[in-house]
Motif scaffolding. Structure first.
Motif, PDB file in Angstrom:
ATOM      1  N   GLU A  75      37.904 -94.259-140.760  1.00 39.23           N
ATOM      2  CA  GLU A  75      38.391 -94.847-142.005  1.00 39.23           C
ATOM      3  C   GLU A  75      37.625 -96.122-142.357  1.00 39.23           C
ATOM      4  O   GLU A  75      37.236 -96.333-143.508  1.00 39.23           O
ATOM      5  CB  GLU A  75      39.880 -95.145-141.891  1.00 39.23           C
ATOM      6  CG  GLU A  75      40.520 -95.567-143.197  1.00 39.23           C
ATOM      7  CD  GLU A  75      42.016 -95.707-143.078  1.00 39.23           C
ATOM      8  OE1 GLU A  75      42.653 -96.077-144.094  1.00 39.23           O
ATOM      9  OE2 GLU A  75      42.553 -95.444-141.982  1.00 39.23           O
TER      10      GLU A  75
ATOM     11  N   LYS B  93      40.669 -91.057-143.737  1.00 35.85           N
ATOM     12  CA  LYS B  93      41.807 -90.880-142.836  1.00 35.85           C
ATOM     13  C   LYS B  93      41.808 -89.521-142.155  1.00 35.85           C
ATOM     14  O   LYS B  93      42.281 -89.375-141.029  1.00 35.85           O
ATOM     15  CB  LYS B  93      43.116 -91.077-143.612  1.00 35.85           C
ATOM     16  CG  LYS B  93      43.378 -92.517-144.025  1.00 35.85           C
ATOM     17  CD  LYS B  93      44.708 -92.633-144.751  1.00 35.85           C
ATOM     18  CE  LYS B  93      44.983 -94.074-145.149  1.00 35.85           C
ATOM     19  NZ  LYS B  93      46.262 -94.212-145.879  1.00 35.85           N
ATOM     20  N   GLU B  94      41.310 -88.502-142.872  1.00 31.54           N
ATOM     21  CA  GLU B  94      41.332 -87.150-142.329  1.00 31.54           C
ATOM     22  C   GLU B  94      40.041 -86.810-141.578  1.00 31.54           C
ATOM     23  O   GLU B  94      39.871 -85.683-141.132  1.00 31.54           O
ATOM     24  CB  GLU B  94      41.545 -86.132-143.462  1.00 31.54           C
ATOM     25  CG  GLU B  94      42.808 -86.356-144.272  1.00 31.54           C
ATOM     26  CD  GLU B  94      44.057 -86.299-143.406  1.00 31.54           C
ATOM     27  OE1 GLU B  94      44.094 -85.473-142.473  1.00 31.54           O
ATOM     28  OE2 GLU B  94      44.985 -87.092-143.655  1.00 31.54           O
ATOM     29  N   MET B  95      39.139 -87.777-141.456  1.00 27.65           N
ATOM     30  CA  MET B  95      37.867 -87.525-140.798  1.00 27.65           C
ATOM     31  C   MET B  95      37.910 -87.938-139.335  1.00 27.65           C
ATOM     32  O   MET B  95      38.684 -88.813-138.940  1.00 27.65           O
ATOM     33  CB  MET B  95      36.734 -88.246-141.523  1.00 27.65           C
ATOM     34  CG  MET B  95      36.616 -87.900-142.998  1.00 27.65           C
ATOM     35  SD  MET B  95      35.054 -88.417-143.744  1.00 27.65           S
ATOM     36  CE  MET B  95      33.982 -87.069-143.245  1.00 27.65           C
ATOM     37  N   THR B  96      37.060 -87.287-138.537  1.00 25.44           N
ATOM     38  CA  THR B  96      36.969 -87.587-137.113  1.00 25.44           C
ATOM     39  C   THR B  96      35.613 -88.218-136.815  1.00 25.44           C
ATOM     40  O   THR B  96      34.576 -87.703-137.235  1.00 25.44           O
ATOM     41  CB  THR B  96      37.123 -86.305-136.268  1.00 25.44           C
ATOM     42  OG1 THR B  96      38.408 -85.726-136.537  1.00 25.44           O
ATOM     43  CG2 THR B  96      37.005 -86.615-134.785  1.00 25.44           C
TER      44      THR B  96
ATOM     45  N   ALA C 151      35.087 -83.402-140.907  1.00 25.44           N
ATOM     46  CA  ALA C 151      36.428 -83.072-141.387  1.00 25.44           C
ATOM     47  C   ALA C 151      36.442 -81.623-141.847  1.00 25.44           C
ATOM     48  O   ALA C 151      35.402 -81.060-142.212  1.00 25.44           O
ATOM     49  CB  ALA C 151      36.843 -83.992-142.529  1.00 25.44           C
ATOM     50  N   SER C 152      37.618 -81.009-141.845  1.00 22.34           N
ATOM     51  CA  SER C 152      37.818 -79.660-142.372  1.00 22.34           C
ATOM     52  C   SER C 152      38.711 -79.747-143.602  1.00 22.34           C
ATOM     53  O   SER C 152      39.683 -80.512-143.617  1.00 22.34           O
ATOM     54  CB  SER C 152      38.474 -78.748-141.321  1.00 22.34           C
ATOM     55  OG  SER C 152      37.597 -78.546-140.228  1.00 22.34           O
ATOM     56  N   ILE C 153      38.366 -78.975-144.637  1.00 22.41           N
ATOM     57  CA  ILE C 153      39.104 -79.000-145.897  1.00 22.41           C
ATOM     58  C   ILE C 153      39.632 -77.601-146.174  1.00 22.41           C
ATOM     59  O   ILE C 153      38.874 -76.627-146.171  1.00 22.41           O
ATOM     60  CB  ILE C 153      38.202 -79.447-147.062  1.00 22.41           C
ATOM     61  CG1 ILE C 153      37.573 -80.808-146.751  1.00 22.41           C
ATOM     62  CG2 ILE C 153      38.986 -79.520-148.365  1.00 22.41           C
ATOM     63  CD1 ILE C 153      36.524 -81.230-147.759  1.00 22.41           C
TER      64      ILE C 153
ATOM     65  N   GLU D 278      43.538 -77.759-150.455  1.00 17.66           N
ATOM     66  CA  GLU D 278      43.019 -79.092-150.769  1.00 17.66           C
ATOM     67  C   GLU D 278      41.909 -79.010-151.805  1.00 17.66           C
ATOM     68  O   GLU D 278      41.813 -79.863-152.701  1.00 17.66           O
ATOM     69  CB  GLU D 278      42.522 -79.771-149.489  1.00 17.66           C
ATOM     70  CG  GLU D 278      43.641 -80.173-148.544  1.00 17.66           C
ATOM     71  CD  GLU D 278      43.124 -80.654-147.201  1.00 17.66           C
ATOM     72  OE1 GLU D 278      43.756 -81.560-146.630  1.00 17.66           O
ATOM     73  OE2 GLU D 278      42.112 -80.129-146.719  1.00 17.66           O
TER      74      GLU D 278
END
Length: 280
Positions: A31, A147-150, A168-170, A174
């Protein structure tokens, strides 16, 4: 005894300094990296990047299926003030042995986006509504926060520079939300059942400047495709890659006079015409 006491005090001071320094150090997270990269990118006056798109698709009619792989490669230039993007592209198709050179200029004017496309010396012009503040806020919420990323534990090297790697996976749901937020900017895509798709994204950010280094989107479908007049078109896989090369080296982008003088074409009518020709 005195020497032992002195060294003991020195060791104690070193340990205390290291501990205090560690407490004050800000944790690096996906983030925080995305936020800093967005802020740094907003300050960039221009950028130059390599662009590549590979798409594997098929068309099926009457039990007969035809593969239609396509690719677009080229360079992308962009300036922030004014907001202009120029893409020098080559589009190829394996089915027809087709190869087309394209010049695409995109310019933001007030509340609309104007696109000029040139192929073999012929130009056409299209206009669409631009992104509103609410649209941008929704897109920022979906992709911009990080926030949804690694964040990968290990950094990588691009040339001699170190980069952070974020993934990240979408989900298809989404993607549908994003297209809905984009409104008319998603003409064509908003008519597709995007719940059939899923995407993996990878973002690389230079550690020293916090500017983006590369962005990759790998998109696959889990559904049956889209049917129009008995013809089923299915995008099996699509990969888009943007490799950033330079920042703040472009002073301006000039749109050719012949492009500015082009006739304005309705993008919705153009889309319907394309779908009709594909179905025949």
């Amino acid at each position: 005894m005195r020497k032992k006491l002195v060294w003991g005090l020195v060791a104690s001071l070193i340990f205390s300094s290291a501990a205090l320094g560690g407490c004050g150090k800000k944790e690096v997270t996906a983030e925080s990296i995305v936020q800093q990269s967005n802020e740094t990118m907003e300050k960039a006056k221009s950028f130059l990047a390599d662009f590549n798109m590979d798409m594997e698709m098929s068309m099926t009619s009457g039990g007969q299926s035809v593969d239609m792989d396509m690719a677009m490669t080229g360079t992308m230039q962009a300036t922030q003030d004014p907001d202009v993007v120029y893409m020098d592209m080559t589009m190829t198709s394996g089915l027809f042995g087709l190869s087309l050179d394209m010049d695409i200029y995109t310019q933001a004017q007030e509340d609309k986006i104007i696109t000029y496309t040139g192929i073999a010396g012929e130009w056409m012009k299209t206009e669409q509504e631009g992104l509103s503040k609410s649209n941008l806020a929704e897109l920022q919420k979906m992709f911009g926060s990080g926030k949804e990323m690694t964040l990968d534990e290990q950094t990588e090297k691009i040339g001699d520079k170190e980069v952070y790697v974020l993934t990240a996976s979408i989900s298809g749901e989404e993607l549908e939300k994003v297209m809905s937020a984009m409104g008319s900017m998603a003409n064509g895509l908003d008519s597709m059942d995007l719940s059939q798709f899923q995407a993996d994204t990878c973002m690389k950010v230079y550690k020293d400047t916090m500017l983006p280094a590369a962005i990759t989107l790998d998109m696959i479908t889990t559904g049956e495709g889209m049917e129009v007049d008995g013809v089923v078109t299915k995008i099996e896989k699509m990969t888009i890659t943007v490799d950033y090369k330079e920042f703040d080296t472009i002073d301006s982008i000039e749109i050719p006079d012949e492009a500015l003088a082009a006739e304005t074409i309705d993008p919705n009518a153009l889309l319907q015409e394309t779908e009709t020709s594909q179905a025949q």
